[in-house]
Design a protein around this motif. Structure first.
Motif, PDB file in Angstrom:
ATOM      1  N   LYS A 277       0.789  -1.157   0.065  1.00  0.00           N
ATOM      2  CA  LYS A 277      -0.013   0.037   0.079  1.00  0.00           C
ATOM      3  C   LYS A 277       0.824   1.351   0.126  1.00  0.00           C
ATOM      4  O   LYS A 277       1.894   1.174   0.533  1.00  0.00           O
ATOM      5  CB  LYS A 277      -1.074   0.020   1.099  1.00  0.00           C
TER       6      LYS A 277
ATOM      7  N   ILE B 142      -6.003  -7.006   3.011  1.00  0.00           N
ATOM      8  CA  ILE B 142      -5.524  -6.929   4.381  1.00  0.00           C
ATOM      9  C   ILE B 142      -6.571  -5.772   4.982  1.00  0.00           C
ATOM     10  O   ILE B 142      -6.439  -5.970   6.285  1.00  0.00           O
ATOM     11  CB  ILE B 142      -4.060  -6.778   4.550  1.00  0.00           C
TER      12      ILE B 142
ATOM     13  N   MET C   2       3.000  -7.746  11.888  1.00  0.00           N
ATOM     14  CA  MET C   2       3.506  -6.550  11.088  1.00  0.00           C
ATOM     15  C   MET C   2       4.771  -6.131  11.374  1.00  0.00           C
ATOM     16  O   MET C   2       5.596  -6.947  12.054  1.00  0.00           O
ATOM     17  CB  MET C   2       2.420  -5.297  11.279  1.00  0.00           C
ATOM     18  N   THR C   3       5.308  -5.029  10.950  1.00  0.00           N
ATOM     19  CA  THR C   3       6.715  -4.694  10.978  1.00  0.00           C
ATOM     20  C   THR C   3       7.192  -4.770  12.321  1.00  0.00           C
ATOM     21  O   THR C   3       8.361  -5.177  12.533  1.00  0.00           O
ATOM     22  CB  THR C   3       6.819  -3.296  10.367  1.00  0.00           C
TER      23      THR C   3
ATOM     24  N   ARG D  96       2.567  -9.926   7.737  1.00  0.00           N
ATOM     25  CA  ARG D  96       2.090  -8.775   6.813  1.00  0.00           C
ATOM     26  C   ARG D  96       3.056  -7.690   6.965  1.00  0.00           C
ATOM     27  O   ARG D  96       2.975  -6.998   7.939  1.00  0.00           O
ATOM     28  CB  ARG D  96       0.841  -8.387   6.837  1.00  0.00           C
ATOM     29  N   ILE D  97       4.144  -7.497   6.231  1.00  0.00           N
ATOM     30  CA  ILE D  97       5.273  -6.491   6.447  1.00  0.00           C
ATOM     31  C   ILE D  97       5.311  -5.400   5.214  1.00  0.00           C
ATOM     32  O   ILE D  97       5.506  -5.919   3.994  1.00  0.00           O
ATOM     33  CB  ILE D  97       6.349  -7.436   6.550  1.00  0.00           C
ATOM     34  N   GLY D  98       5.160  -4.142   5.662  1.00  0.00           N
ATOM     35  CA  GLY D  98       5.587  -3.304   4.625  1.00  0.00           C
ATOM     36  C   GLY D  98       6.362  -2.167   5.152  1.00  0.00           C
ATOM     37  O   GLY D  98       7.770  -2.147   4.464  1.00  0.00           O
ATOM     38  N   THR D  99       6.620  -1.709   6.105  1.00  0.00           N
ATOM     39  CA  THR D  99       7.501  -0.512   6.498  1.00  0.00           C
ATOM     40  C   THR D  99       8.704  -1.320   6.538  1.00  0.00           C
ATOM     41  O   THR D  99       9.860  -0.577   5.999  1.00  0.00           O
ATOM     42  CB  THR D  99       6.955  -0.083   7.847  1.00  0.00           C
TER      43      THR D  99
ATOM     44  N   ARG E 124       5.550   4.960   5.472  1.00  0.00           N
ATOM     45  CA  ARG E 124       4.739   5.775   4.371  1.00  0.00           C
ATOM     46  C   ARG E 124       4.652   6.937   4.245  1.00  0.00           C
ATOM     47  O   ARG E 124       5.323   7.755   5.142  1.00  0.00           O
ATOM     48  CB  ARG E 124       3.115   4.969   4.768  1.00  0.00           C
TER      49      ARG E 124
HETATM   50  C1  LIG Z   1      -0.363  -1.542   6.595  1.00  0.00           C
HETATM   51  C2  LIG Z   1      -0.792  -2.885   7.100  1.00  0.00           C
HETATM   52  C3  LIG Z   1       0.281  -3.903   7.260  1.00  0.00           C
HETATM   53  C4  LIG Z   1       1.775  -3.577   7.265  1.00  0.00           C
HETATM   54  O1  LIG Z   1       1.967  -2.777   8.227  1.00  0.00           O
HETATM   55  P1  LIG Z   1       3.657  -2.314   8.646  1.00  0.00           P
HETATM   56  O2  LIG Z   1       3.526  -1.792   9.798  1.00  0.00           O
HETATM   57  O3  LIG Z   1       3.933  -1.321   7.372  1.00  0.00           O
HETATM   58  O4  LIG Z   1       4.622  -3.632   8.336  1.00  0.00           O
HETATM   59  C5  LIG Z   1      -0.164  -5.149   7.985  1.00  0.00           C
HETATM   60  N1  LIG Z   1      -1.450  -5.500   7.971  1.00  0.00           N
HETATM   61  C6  LIG Z   1      -2.560  -4.568   7.793  1.00  0.00           C
HETATM   62  C7  LIG Z   1      -3.823  -5.069   8.185  1.00  0.00           C
HETATM   63  C8  LIG Z   1      -1.975  -3.104   7.397  1.00  0.00           C
HETATM   64  O5  LIG Z   1      -3.144  -2.484   7.116  1.00  0.00           O
END
Ligand SMILES: *Cc1c(COP(=O)(O)O)cnc(C)c1O
Length: 237
Positions: free
Chosen positions: A38, A87, A210-211, A226-229, A235
């Motif tokens: 995202k 997600i 998550m992160t 689920r990993i983004g940051t 972001r």
């Molecule tokens: C944005 C998001 C993530 C990822 O979060 P980070 O802290 O960036 O790793 C995981 N799960 C959901 C539901 C999210 O909205």
């Protein structure tokens, strides 16, 4: 973002996932990394795909629709396929698009939504894989079913022939204390084990972590993180 940074970050995440698996005495293949894209630009996403990433997570249908074609085409040209994960909270007016797009919807958080997903899936002869989102922490601002409603929820899910419930998802509170997250993850694992023990529901998937808390999640039994940051940086970059 500098391209090689994405690669380095993914490598580092995979190492940390592996470390958490070792500590928990679990095989690494038990845990799937969903890379959360995202608000991430296409070149960075493509770099992640070049690292062999297959699982992509988006939290908004509208944004996913904008990227879907280009990302799938890029992957196709490279000869690999993508598994799309929804997600974020799914609005009922976006269900049709979501069912057309996503392989796994993590955020089934109301019976009304379940009914709509079932209905749209039926129209395109799809059996939609879903996870039931549980609000383990009980925070009022969070989406998800309360933990103690799960027997009733699963009972109602049986009516929806075009849904395939594969497990559960939760989001831990954004607390400084990792132990607060860990307690949430532990409770969801307990719930899953209790249901499996009853013999009626074997729902193997646990999407949690998550992160800031994915290692604790794996130690407590996550099968999807689920990993983004940690991969793309903060972001609004
Ligand atoms: C944005 C998001 C993530 C990822 O979060 P980070 O802290 O960036 O790793 C995981 N799960 C959901 C539901 C999210 O909205």
């Amino acid at each position: 973002m500098n391209m090689s940074v994405v690669r380095e970050n993914i490598d580092f995440c995979l190492k940390r996932i592996q470390g958490a698996c070792v500590r928990a005495g679990r095989p690494v293949r038990d845990v799937t990394l969903v890379v959360v894209t995202k608000e991430v630009e296409l070149p960075d996403i493509c770099e992640a795909l070049d690292c062999g990433i297959v699982h992509i997570g988006e939290s908004r249908v509208q944004e996913a629709l904008l990227k879907y074609g280009a990302i799938n085409q890029y992957a196709k040209d490279k000869g690999h396929r993508i598994v799309w994960h929804m997600i974020g909270h799914l609005q009922t007016n976006k269900v049709k698009e979501a069912v057309g797009l996503f392989d796994l919807i993590h955020s089934l958080d109301s019976i009304r939504l379940a009914r709509q997903v079932d209905c749209e899936a039926k129209k395109i002869s799809k059996v939609q894989d879903v996870l039931i989102q549980i609000n383990i922490s009980g925070e009022s601002a969070k989406f998800g079913f309360p933990r103690d409603s799960i027997d009733e929820v699963l009972k109602q899910m049986r009516d929806f022939k075009n849904l395939n419930v594969k497990g559960f998802m939760t989001i831990a509170p954004l607390a400084d204390e990792i132990e607060t997250s860990r307690a949430c993850f532990h409770k969801l694992k307990e719930l899953k084990d209790k249901l499996a023990g009853g013999g009626f529901y074997v729902l193997p998937v646990l999407s949690m972590g998550m992160t800031h808390d994915f290692e604790a999640a794996i130690e407590e039994g996550a099968t999807i993180v689920r990993i983004g940051t940690a991969i793309f940086g903060g972001r609004n970059r």
